[in-house]
Design a protein around this motif. Structure first.
Motif, PDB file in Angstrom:
ATOM      1  N   ARG A  86       0.788  -1.247   0.129  1.00  0.00           N
ATOM      2  CA  ARG A  86       0.159   0.050  -0.083  1.00  0.00           C
ATOM      3  C   ARG A  86       0.922   1.119   0.013  1.00  0.00           C
ATOM      4  O   ARG A  86       0.556   2.237  -0.764  1.00  0.00           O
ATOM      5  CB  ARG A  86      -1.211   0.025   1.326  1.00  0.00           C
ATOM      6  CG  ARG A  86      -2.131  -0.939   1.103  1.00  0.00           C
ATOM      7  CD  ARG A  86      -3.057  -0.625   2.258  1.00  0.00           C
ATOM      8  NE  ARG A  86      -2.596  -1.124   3.502  1.00  0.00           N
ATOM      9  CZ  ARG A  86      -2.657  -2.227   4.122  1.00  0.00           C
ATOM     10  NH1 ARG A  86      -3.274  -3.087   3.294  1.00  0.00           N
ATOM     11  NH2 ARG A  86      -2.127  -2.404   5.170  1.00  0.00           N
ATOM     12  N   ARG A  87       1.910   1.149   0.820  1.00  0.00           N
ATOM     13  CA  ARG A  87       2.903   2.255   1.053  1.00  0.00           C
ATOM     14  C   ARG A  87       3.227   2.425  -0.706  1.00  0.00           C
ATOM     15  O   ARG A  87       3.492   3.672  -1.263  1.00  0.00           O
ATOM     16  CB  ARG A  87       3.770   2.167   1.762  1.00  0.00           C
ATOM     17  CG  ARG A  87       4.967   3.313   2.093  1.00  0.00           C
ATOM     18  CD  ARG A  87       6.091   3.001   3.161  1.00  0.00           C
ATOM     19  NE  ARG A  87       5.215   2.515   4.543  1.00  0.00           N
ATOM     20  CZ  ARG A  87       5.893   2.271   5.530  1.00  0.00           C
ATOM     21  NH1 ARG A  87       7.165   1.909   5.392  1.00  0.00           N
ATOM     22  NH2 ARG A  87       5.354   1.918   6.662  1.00  0.00           N
ATOM     23  N   GLU A  88       4.084   1.539  -1.209  1.00  0.00           N
ATOM     24  CA  GLU A  88       4.605   1.673  -2.554  1.00  0.00           C
ATOM     25  C   GLU A  88       3.646   2.176  -3.558  1.00  0.00           C
ATOM     26  O   GLU A  88       3.772   2.826  -4.274  1.00  0.00           O
ATOM     27  CB  GLU A  88       5.101   0.384  -2.856  1.00  0.00           C
ATOM     28  CG  GLU A  88       6.267   0.274  -3.896  1.00  0.00           C
ATOM     29  CD  GLU A  88       7.401   1.096  -3.579  1.00  0.00           C
ATOM     30  OE1 GLU A  88       7.886   1.724  -4.380  1.00  0.00           O
ATOM     31  OE2 GLU A  88       7.910   0.779  -2.567  1.00  0.00           O
ATOM     32  N   ASP A  93       2.018   6.690  -7.268  1.00  0.00           N
ATOM     33  CA  ASP A  93       0.755   7.484  -7.572  1.00  0.00           C
ATOM     34  C   ASP A  93       1.400   9.201  -7.180  1.00  0.00           C
ATOM     35  O   ASP A  93       0.956   9.978  -7.946  1.00  0.00           O
ATOM     36  CB  ASP A  93      -0.397   7.450  -6.608  1.00  0.00           C
ATOM     37  CG  ASP A  93      -1.163   5.976  -7.151  1.00  0.00           C
ATOM     38  OD1 ASP A  93      -0.992   5.671  -8.466  1.00  0.00           O
ATOM     39  OD2 ASP A  93      -1.793   5.356  -6.294  1.00  0.00           O
ATOM     40  N   THR A  94       2.131   9.207  -6.172  1.00  0.00           N
ATOM     41  CA  THR A  94       2.085  10.580  -5.835  1.00  0.00           C
ATOM     42  C   THR A  94       3.538  11.217  -6.012  1.00  0.00           C
ATOM     43  O   THR A  94       3.722  12.336  -6.393  1.00  0.00           O
ATOM     44  CB  THR A  94       2.032  10.646  -4.210  1.00  0.00           C
ATOM     45  OG1 THR A  94       2.878   9.796  -3.589  1.00  0.00           O
ATOM     46  CG2 THR A  94       0.525  10.696  -3.778  1.00  0.00           C
ATOM     47  N   GLU A  99      10.168   7.478  -8.052  1.00  0.00           N
ATOM     48  CA  GLU A  99      10.172   6.026  -8.358  1.00  0.00           C
ATOM     49  C   GLU A  99      10.818   5.452  -9.412  1.00  0.00           C
ATOM     50  O   GLU A  99      11.274   4.362  -9.546  1.00  0.00           O
ATOM     51  CB  GLU A  99       8.391   5.477  -8.244  1.00  0.00           C
ATOM     52  CG  GLU A  99       7.847   5.663  -6.952  1.00  0.00           C
ATOM     53  CD  GLU A  99       8.414   5.011  -5.643  1.00  0.00           C
ATOM     54  OE1 GLU A  99       8.526   3.660  -5.639  1.00  0.00           O
ATOM     55  OE2 GLU A  99       9.033   5.625  -4.712  1.00  0.00           O
ATOM     56  N   LYS A 100      10.620   6.241 -10.486  1.00  0.00           N
ATOM     57  CA  LYS A 100      11.393   6.051 -11.678  1.00  0.00           C
ATOM     58  C   LYS A 100      12.972   5.990 -11.530  1.00  0.00           C
ATOM     59  O   LYS A 100      13.473   5.119 -11.971  1.00  0.00           O
ATOM     60  CB  LYS A 100      11.169   7.053 -12.846  1.00  0.00           C
ATOM     61  CG  LYS A 100       9.866   6.775 -13.443  1.00  0.00           C
ATOM     62  CD  LYS A 100       9.591   7.586 -14.638  1.00  0.00           C
ATOM     63  CE  LYS A 100       7.939   7.536 -15.215  1.00  0.00           C
ATOM     64  NZ  LYS A 100       8.055   8.314 -16.351  1.00  0.00           N
ATOM     65  N   GLU A 101      13.287   6.895 -10.615  1.00  0.00           N
ATOM     66  CA  GLU A 101      14.600   7.053 -10.234  1.00  0.00           C
ATOM     67  C   GLU A 101      15.368   5.880  -9.705  1.00  0.00           C
ATOM     68  O   GLU A 101      16.379   5.063  -9.879  1.00  0.00           O
ATOM     69  CB  GLU A 101      14.947   8.100  -9.392  1.00  0.00           C
ATOM     70  CG  GLU A 101      14.917   9.569 -10.279  1.00  0.00           C
ATOM     71  CD  GLU A 101      15.291  10.816  -9.225  1.00  0.00           C
ATOM     72  OE1 GLU A 101      15.690  10.512  -7.969  1.00  0.00           O
ATOM     73  OE2 GLU A 101      15.040  11.650  -9.790  1.00  0.00           O
ATOM     74  N   GLU A 102      14.292   5.302  -8.631  1.00  0.00           N
ATOM     75  CA  GLU A 102      14.540   3.922  -8.155  1.00  0.00           C
ATOM     76  C   GLU A 102      14.675   2.993  -8.831  1.00  0.00           C
ATOM     77  O   GLU A 102      15.511   1.916  -8.809  1.00  0.00           O
ATOM     78  CB  GLU A 102      13.488   3.854  -7.111  1.00  0.00           C
ATOM     79  CG  GLU A 102      13.595   4.729  -5.822  1.00  0.00           C
ATOM     80  CD  GLU A 102      12.631   4.665  -4.655  1.00  0.00           C
ATOM     81  OE1 GLU A 102      11.557   3.938  -4.956  1.00  0.00           O
ATOM     82  OE2 GLU A 102      12.616   5.455  -3.761  1.00  0.00           O
ATOM     83  N   VAL A 103      13.926   2.670  -9.979  1.00  0.00           N
ATOM     84  CA  VAL A 103      13.878   1.692 -11.163  1.00  0.00           C
ATOM     85  C   VAL A 103      15.070   1.853 -11.835  1.00  0.00           C
ATOM     86  O   VAL A 103      15.789   0.767 -12.109  1.00  0.00           O
ATOM     87  CB  VAL A 103      12.636   1.854 -11.987  1.00  0.00           C
ATOM     88  CG1 VAL A 103      12.869   0.792 -13.232  1.00  0.00           C
ATOM     89  CG2 VAL A 103      11.333   1.466 -11.334  1.00  0.00           C
ATOM     90  N   ARG A 104      15.661   2.950 -12.273  1.00  0.00           N
ATOM     91  CA  ARG A 104      16.943   3.174 -12.902  1.00  0.00           C
ATOM     92  C   ARG A 104      18.039   2.664 -12.118  1.00  0.00           C
ATOM     93  O   ARG A 104      18.976   2.201 -12.434  1.00  0.00           O
ATOM     94  CB  ARG A 104      17.050   4.825 -13.421  1.00  0.00           C
ATOM     95  CG  ARG A 104      15.778   5.012 -14.628  1.00  0.00           C
ATOM     96  CD  ARG A 104      16.417   6.227 -14.936  1.00  0.00           C
ATOM     97  NE  ARG A 104      16.153   7.397 -14.275  1.00  0.00           N
ATOM     98  CZ  ARG A 104      15.076   8.181 -14.063  1.00  0.00           C
ATOM     99  NH1 ARG A 104      14.050   7.900 -14.785  1.00  0.00           N
ATOM    100  NH2 ARG A 104      14.966   9.063 -13.080  1.00  0.00           N
ATOM    101  N   LYS A 128       0.820   0.380 -13.849  1.00  0.00           N
ATOM    102  CA  LYS A 128       1.100   0.729 -12.455  1.00  0.00           C
ATOM    103  C   LYS A 128       1.207  -0.703 -11.518  1.00  0.00           C
ATOM    104  O   LYS A 128       1.865  -0.692 -10.679  1.00  0.00           O
ATOM    105  CB  LYS A 128       0.189   1.723 -11.545  1.00  0.00           C
ATOM    106  CG  LYS A 128       0.427   3.152 -12.219  1.00  0.00           C
ATOM    107  CD  LYS A 128      -0.475   4.192 -11.471  1.00  0.00           C
ATOM    108  CE  LYS A 128      -0.133   5.484 -12.117  1.00  0.00           C
ATOM    109  NZ  LYS A 128      -1.027   6.525 -11.392  1.00  0.00           N
ATOM    110  N   THR A 129       0.360  -1.502 -11.838  1.00  0.00           N
ATOM    111  CA  THR A 129       0.464  -2.754 -10.986  1.00  0.00           C
ATOM    112  C   THR A 129       1.655  -3.593 -11.147  1.00  0.00           C
ATOM    113  O   THR A 129       2.383  -4.002 -10.250  1.00  0.00           O
ATOM    114  CB  THR A 129      -0.747  -3.636 -11.605  1.00  0.00           C
ATOM    115  OG1 THR A 129      -2.053  -3.090 -11.442  1.00  0.00           O
ATOM    116  CG2 THR A 129      -0.587  -5.088 -10.804  1.00  0.00           C
TER     117      THR A 129
END
Length: 235
Positions: A86-88, A93-94, A99-104, A128-129
């Motif tokens: 839920r936090r993720e 969303d916000t 979050e994209k930086e974390e993916v990279r 998003k899922t």
């Protein structure tokens, strides 16, 4: 004429590790604790029926306690996963750019180029899922637990405890003199502990004989200590 040989690679991995872990937890305690109890009582009472009665009571109580512990552990694991998910989801969303930086960053650690990192992060953000699934696994290192894990764990641990606990008591059903029954119980239980330790070590990739002797020694020491204490206070 060219001969092409095909090499079939079989990956052998241990599956159902959760079930195996639960069996190990239940069986190891089930063999050791009732065995030590029966050994202790054998040094203090004169009737095997008393040992059987106390042993069965302990097995039932122990199986319930161990099963409940397994259930609560399973529920805690599931609740923790859902809370983090839920936090993720809120972060996706916000603060999507963060979050994209974390993916990279994940793919940077894998050695991918910056161009690929950006392309993958942008593509992943379309769903998003799956994005959250990725972050749960590769950022937080969490796999979604089986929804039935808690209940299965409770029954597996409790059942294994009962199965293991009944073995040390078998001679007491057949022999009236506790000290004589203890001799047979010791031989049977130590043999079972040896086999159990061997199989457990095989499954977990440990040296089988070393693991077998270690488990057997722990059971023998527990029973000897219980028997000695009962004799000491009985005297």
């Amino acid at each position: 004429m060219t001969t092409t040989s095909t090499y079939l690679h079989r990956e052998e991995h241990l599956r159902s590790s959760d079930v195996i872990t639960d069996v190990v937890i239940g069986m190891s305690d089930g063999l050791t604790v009732p065995f030590a109890l029966a050994a202790g009582l054998s040094g203090a009472v004169s009737s095997s029926s008393l040992v059987v009665t106390a042993g069965i009571a302990e097995i039932v109580a122990g199986a319930i306690a161990m099963g409940l512990g397994g259930y609560l552990a399973g529920r805690t694991e599931s609740d923790h996963y859902q809370s983090e998910r839920r936090r993720e989801q809120i972060e996706v969303d916000t603060v999507p750019e963060r979050e994209k930086e974390e993916v990279r960053a994940v793919f940077a650690d894998m050695g991918l180029s910056l161009t690929l990192q950006v392309a993958i992060a942008d593509e992943m953000a379309r769903d998003k899922t799956k994005w959250v699934d990725f972050m749960m696994k590769y950022e937080l290192g969490l796999d979604e637990p089986n929804p039935n894990r808690a209940t299965q764990s409770a029954f597996t641990i409790g059942g294994s405890y009962m199965a293991g606990g009944l073995l040390p008591l078998l001679p007491y059903f057949l022999i009236d003199v506790p000290t004589q029954a203890l001799l047979y119980s010791s031989g049977l239980t130590l043999l079972c502990l040896f086999v159990f330790g061997y199989v457990k070590s095989k499954f977990t990739g440990q040296p089988p004989l070393g693991g077998a002797f270690k488990v057997m020694l722990i059971g023998a020491l527990a029973a000897a200590a219980a028997f000695g204490v009962a004799r000491l206070f009985g005297a």
